[in-house]
Write a protein that holds these residues in place. Structure first.
Motif, PDB file in Angstrom:
ATOM      1  N   HIS A  42      15.670  -4.506  47.676  1.00 13.69           N
ATOM      2  CA  HIS A  42      16.751  -4.517  46.686  1.00 13.69           C
ATOM      3  C   HIS A  42      17.596  -3.257  46.881  1.00 13.69           C
ATOM      4  O   HIS A  42      17.052  -2.173  47.088  1.00 13.69           O
ATOM      5  CB  HIS A  42      16.186  -4.530  45.256  1.00 13.69           C
ATOM      6  N   GLY A  43      18.909  -3.423  46.793  1.00  8.16           N
ATOM      7  CA  GLY A  43      19.790  -2.289  46.923  1.00  8.16           C
ATOM      8  C   GLY A  43      19.759  -1.452  45.654  1.00  8.16           C
ATOM      9  O   GLY A  43      19.241  -1.865  44.617  1.00  8.16           O
ATOM     10  N   PRO A  44      20.292  -0.261  45.715  1.00 12.75           N
ATOM     11  CA  PRO A  44      20.312   0.580  44.513  1.00 12.75           C
ATOM     12  C   PRO A  44      21.203  -0.021  43.438  1.00 12.75           C
ATOM     13  O   PRO A  44      22.250  -0.600  43.728  1.00 12.75           O
ATOM     14  CB  PRO A  44      20.852   1.918  45.009  1.00 12.75           C
ATOM     15  N   ASP A  45      20.777   0.081  42.212  1.00 14.58           N
ATOM     16  CA  ASP A  45      21.583  -0.425  41.099  1.00 14.58           C
ATOM     17  C   ASP A  45      22.672   0.604  40.791  1.00 14.58           C
ATOM     18  O   ASP A  45      22.407   1.781  40.633  1.00 14.58           O
ATOM     19  CB  ASP A  45      20.713  -0.627  39.856  1.00 14.58           C
ATOM     20  N   THR A  46      23.892   0.137  40.727  1.00 10.00           N
ATOM     21  CA  THR A  46      25.012   1.035  40.412  1.00 10.00           C
ATOM     22  C   THR A  46      25.586   0.646  39.070  1.00 10.00           C
ATOM     23  O   THR A  46      25.802  -0.522  38.780  1.00 10.00           O
ATOM     24  CB  THR A  46      26.105   0.946  41.489  1.00 10.00           C
ATOM     25  N   VAL A  47      25.783   1.649  38.220  1.00 10.63           N
ATOM     26  CA  VAL A  47      26.349   1.424  36.895  1.00 10.63           C
ATOM     27  C   VAL A  47      27.687   2.157  36.830  1.00 10.63           C
ATOM     28  O   VAL A  47      27.774   3.340  37.140  1.00 10.63           O
ATOM     29  CB  VAL A  47      25.391   1.948  35.799  1.00 10.63           C
TER      30      VAL A  47
END
Length: 69
Positions: free
Chosen positions: A63-68
């Motif tokens: 899973h790629g990094p979650d970006t907010v």
């Protein structure tokens, strides 16, 4: 049952069925017991090989990094 135990059962069954003189063990049909041990050994060997090959299959999900924002 592992592969080694299956091979031992096959060998023991072959010894009982083919190598010993008939009637050596009283009250037991040693040829039938030998065939049964060989059948269980072959079945265990097949199951062990199937499980050994299926154990190496696994799926890796990254899973790629979650970006907010």
């Amino acid at each position: 049952m592992r592969i080694g135990a299956s091979i031992v059962l096959i060998a023991l069954g072959a010894i009982l069925a083919f190598a010993l003189a008939p009637g050596l063990i009283p009250f037991i049909d040693q040829m039938l017991v030998g065939y049964i041990l060989m059948a269980v050994g072959v079945l265990g060997l097949i199951v062990s090989i199937i499980m050994a090959f299926s154990a190496h299959r696994h799926t890796v999900v990254e899973h790629g990094p979650d970006t907010v924002t």
